[in-house]
Design a protein around this motif. Structure first.
Motif, short mmCIF file in Angstrom:
data_model
loop_
_atom_site.label_atom_id
_atom_site.label_comp_id
_atom_site.label_asym_id
_atom_site.label_seq_id
_atom_site.Cartn_x
_atom_site.Cartn_y
_atom_site.Cartn_z
N HIS A 151 1.12 -1.20 -0.22
CA HIS A 151 -0.64 -0.21 -0.09
C HIS A 151 0.74 1.09 -0.15
O HIS A 151 0.62 1.78 0.83
CB HIS A 151 -1.04 0.15 1.12
CG HIS A 151 -0.46 -0.53 2.07
ND1 HIS A 151 -0.54 -1.70 2.97
CD2 HIS A 151 0.26 0.44 3.68
CE1 HIS A 151 0.11 -1.87 3.97
NE2 HIS A 151 0.78 -0.40 4.44
N ARG B 116 1.00 4.60 2.12
CA ARG B 116 0.57 4.65 3.96
C ARG B 116 2.19 4.38 4.19
O ARG B 116 2.32 2.96 3.59
CB ARG B 116 -0.47 3.78 4.17
CG ARG B 116 -0.82 3.60 6.03
CD ARG B 116 -1.61 2.44 6.30
NE ARG B 116 -1.99 1.98 6.85
CZ ARG B 116 -2.57 2.27 8.21
NH1 ARG B 116 -3.24 3.68 8.11
NH2 ARG B 116 -1.83 2.16 9.87
N GLU C 168 0.25 9.52 2.93
CA GLU C 168 -1.08 9.93 3.81
C GLU C 168 -1.40 9.85 5.05
O GLU C 168 -1.33 10.16 6.41
CB GLU C 168 -2.44 9.28 3.15
CG GLU C 168 -2.87 8.83 1.90
CD GLU C 168 -3.01 7.75 1.50
OE1 GLU C 168 -3.32 6.82 1.79
OE2 GLU C 168 -3.16 7.69 0.36
N PHE C 169 0.05 8.25 5.91
CA PHE C 169 0.38 8.51 6.92
C PHE C 169 1.35 7.89 7.10
O PHE C 169 2.47 7.17 6.13
CB PHE C 169 -1.24 7.26 7.91
CG PHE C 169 -0.01 7.14 9.10
CD1 PHE C 169 -0.64 7.98 9.99
CD2 PHE C 169 -0.54 5.66 9.19
CE1 PHE C 169 -0.99 7.52 11.23
CE2 PHE C 169 -0.38 5.05 10.90
CZ PHE C 169 -0.51 6.13 11.60
N ILE C 170 1.86 7.98 8.05
CA ILE C 170 3.78 7.67 8.66
C ILE C 170 3.42 7.04 9.96
O ILE C 170 3.42 8.08 11.03
CB ILE C 170 5.22 8.19 8.17
CG1 ILE C 170 6.11 7.83 8.29
CG2 ILE C 170 4.72 9.63 9.21
CD1 ILE C 170 7.34 8.23 7.85
N ASP C 171 3.22 6.02 10.23
CA ASP C 171 4.00 5.61 11.81
C ASP C 171 5.19 5.32 12.49
O ASP C 171 6.38 5.97 11.73
CB ASP C 171 2.95 3.68 11.70
CG ASP C 171 4.01 2.70 11.62
OD1 ASP C 171 5.14 2.99 10.96
OD2 ASP C 171 3.56 1.84 11.17
N THR D 275 0.34 17.36 4.42
CA THR D 275 -0.08 18.41 5.98
C THR D 275 -0.18 16.95 6.67
O THR D 275 0.62 17.33 8.25
CB THR D 275 -2.06 18.70 6.04
OG1 THR D 275 -1.18 19.96 4.77
CG2 THR D 275 -1.26 19.41 7.55
N PRO D 276 -0.49 15.87 6.68
CA PRO D 276 -0.67 14.75 8.52
C PRO D 276 0.49 14.50 8.24
O PRO D 276 0.99 14.19 9.31
CB PRO D 276 -0.88 13.62 7.56
CG PRO D 276 -2.27 14.04 6.43
CD PRO D 276 -1.34 15.34 5.38
N ARG E 94 3.54 15.88 7.92
CA ARG E 94 3.94 17.23 9.25
C ARG E 94 3.58 17.80 10.06
O ARG E 94 4.58 17.57 11.13
CB ARG E 94 3.73 18.69 8.27
CG ARG E 94 4.53 20.04 8.42
CD ARG E 94 5.69 19.54 8.06
NE ARG E 94 6.65 20.91 8.85
CZ ARG E 94 7.45 21.81 7.53
NH1 ARG E 94 6.72 21.34 6.49
NH2 ARG E 94 8.16 22.71 8.65
N VAL E 95 2.56 17.36 11.11
CA VAL E 95 1.99 17.35 12.08
C VAL E 95 2.27 16.06 12.78
O VAL E 95 3.11 16.30 14.02
CB VAL E 95 -0.03 16.97 11.66
CG1 VAL E 95 -0.15 17.03 13.33
CG2 VAL E 95 0.03 18.48 10.67
N ILE E 96 2.37 15.25 12.06
CA ILE E 96 3.25 13.68 13.07
C ILE E 96 4.75 14.18 12.54
O ILE E 96 5.45 13.89 13.87
CB ILE E 96 3.30 12.14 12.14
CG1 ILE E 96 1.47 12.25 12.01
CG2 ILE E 96 3.93 11.07 12.66
CD1 ILE E 96 1.47 11.09 10.81
#
Lengths: 112, 290
Positions: free
Chosen positions: A2, A21, A53-56, A84-85, A87-89
């Motif tokens: 993904h 992701r 979209e997302f990084i853990d 943005t997500p 960057r916020v993380i």
């Protein structure tokens, strides 16, 4: 899979583009790919995170590990245009202070 | 899980970072993070958390980014369930203006953590979402729309409804889920394809009716909520979602299956003893005879 991974360029400065992701399932191929670039002589790697979209936490650990190795070799891992997500993380984890983060766009040099 | 260690990485100066002021979304996030709303939130997001020090920050980041981008007042509630790691401290140290950390000394189970979080929520719409971001928050609107429009009182994410996309779930867990689904259908007459997905949204009224009478603290609390909702005449809609298996899941097949089956009996017993009676009043527009 993904997460799409694409490498652009050769030589001292190269870019890797991620899209999707970036989590623990995708950590190994990204780590392997980035280390291979360093092994092949790249020193400044631009990692395009615009479409991530997302990084853990595992993904963040991969970035940190590669950044440290690149700096030991006299180079760097530059984060390019994080979404943005992401960057916020990075801000919440205070990693925005550890990485060089650059905006996207033509004419933006990757080197520090 | 990996620890993040930046102790030996030379930190560039702010100027060297080449940071931009960021998008409007980023600015909205920063305002939310530093300034109290000043009005009641429209949306509350509850994250139950037990020993989530490795996963909680990326999840908060993803949720905060998305909810702020929507432009509606919202609050975040981290309902810590007696964590023995640094979950509470890590979240508290962020100092986020519109975030509440609920603490309890003992680990009660996910159902207890969600209940405490929902009962502290002030929003008109209340989402609970798992701490692993297995169901990406970008799908929030899919749950909100039918509840906001009045079509449903509760919207539940479903990994089994037509159109769902499940990524990385092992064959064993798929089979187990399928088996439990059949048991739920036969034992409870519920038609839902997936009762256990950690992504559910409640109207204020539905939350006020369900959570005071919900009794199960563990893994099966979702099923109990849907059972009470069914008995109460609340309308539940199932929304197909994209779901990613998350490494580090606290779900253990054998142990949790036994607990789930045991809880099925408890729910039936509670119902027989009239313990859910308080929730069983007609919804708006219904009469006793409906």
């Amino acid at each position: 899979m993904h997460l799409d991974i694409e490498t652009v360029g050769t030589g001292n400065q190269v870019s890797m583009v991620l899209a999707g992701r970036f989590d623990a399932h995708e950590a190994d191929p990204v780590l392997t790919g980035l280390n291979r670039l360093l092994d092949n002589g790249a020193r400044i790697i631009g990692l395009d995170l615009q479409k991530v979209e997302f990084i853990d936490s595992t993904g963040l650990a991969v970035l940190t590990r590669v950044m440290k190795r690149a700096r030991e070799l006299g180079g760097d891992l530059v984060l390019v245009a994080p979404s943005t997500p992401v960057r916020v993380i990075l801000e919440l984890t205070a990693l925005d202070r550890a990485f060089v983060i650059r905006d996207s766009g033509p004419g933006v040099p990757l080197d520090r | 899980m990996n620890k993040i260690d930046t102790a030996h990485a030379p930190a560039p100066t702010a100027e060297a970072l080449g940071l931009t002021s960021g998008s409007e979304e980023l600015e909205r996030y920063r305002t939310w993070a530093t300034t109290s709303l000043g009005v009641d939130p429209v949306i509350s997001v509850v994250i139950p958390a037990f020993n989530e020090e490795e996963r909680i920050l990326p999840t908060i980041g993803a949720i905060a980014s998305h909810l702020c981008s929507r432009g509606e007042p919202w609050e975040l509630i981290i309902s810590d369930d007696g964590s023995t790691d640094r979950t509470r401290e890590i979240v508290g140290e962020l100092g986020l203006a519109n975030t509440t950390v609920i603490e309890t000394a003992v680990n009660t189970g996910k159902g207890g953590a969600v209940r405490r979080g929902v009962q502290a929520a002030r929003g008109h719409y209340i989402l609970f979402a798992d701490a692993d971001q297995a169901t990406p928050i970008e799908q929030f609107g899919l749950l909100l729309d039918p509840v906001r429009s009045g079509e449903a009182d509760i919207a539940v994410g479903s990994r089994a409804a037509t159109g769902a996309d499940v990524i990385g779930k092992s064959r064993g867990r798929r089979l187990l889920s399928e088996g439990l689904r059949h048991i739920v259908r036969i034992g409870f007459g519920l038609s839902h394809h997936d009762t256990q997905c950690g992504f559910k949204l409640f109207s204020r009224d539905a939350a006020d009716r369900l959570f005071p009478v919900q009794r199960i603290n563990g893994f099966s609390f979702d099923l109990e909520l849907l059972f009470i909702a069914s008995r109460s005449g609340l309308r539940v809609t199932e929304v197909a979602v994209r779901w990613f298996d998350s490494p580090g899941s606290t779900v253990q097949g054998g142990r949790d299956t036994v607990r789930f089956l045991r809880d099925l009996g408890r729910i039936r017993l509670n119902d027989a003893l009239g313990r859910y009676g308080g929730a069983c009043r007609p919804t708006a527009g219904q009469t006793e005879g409906d």
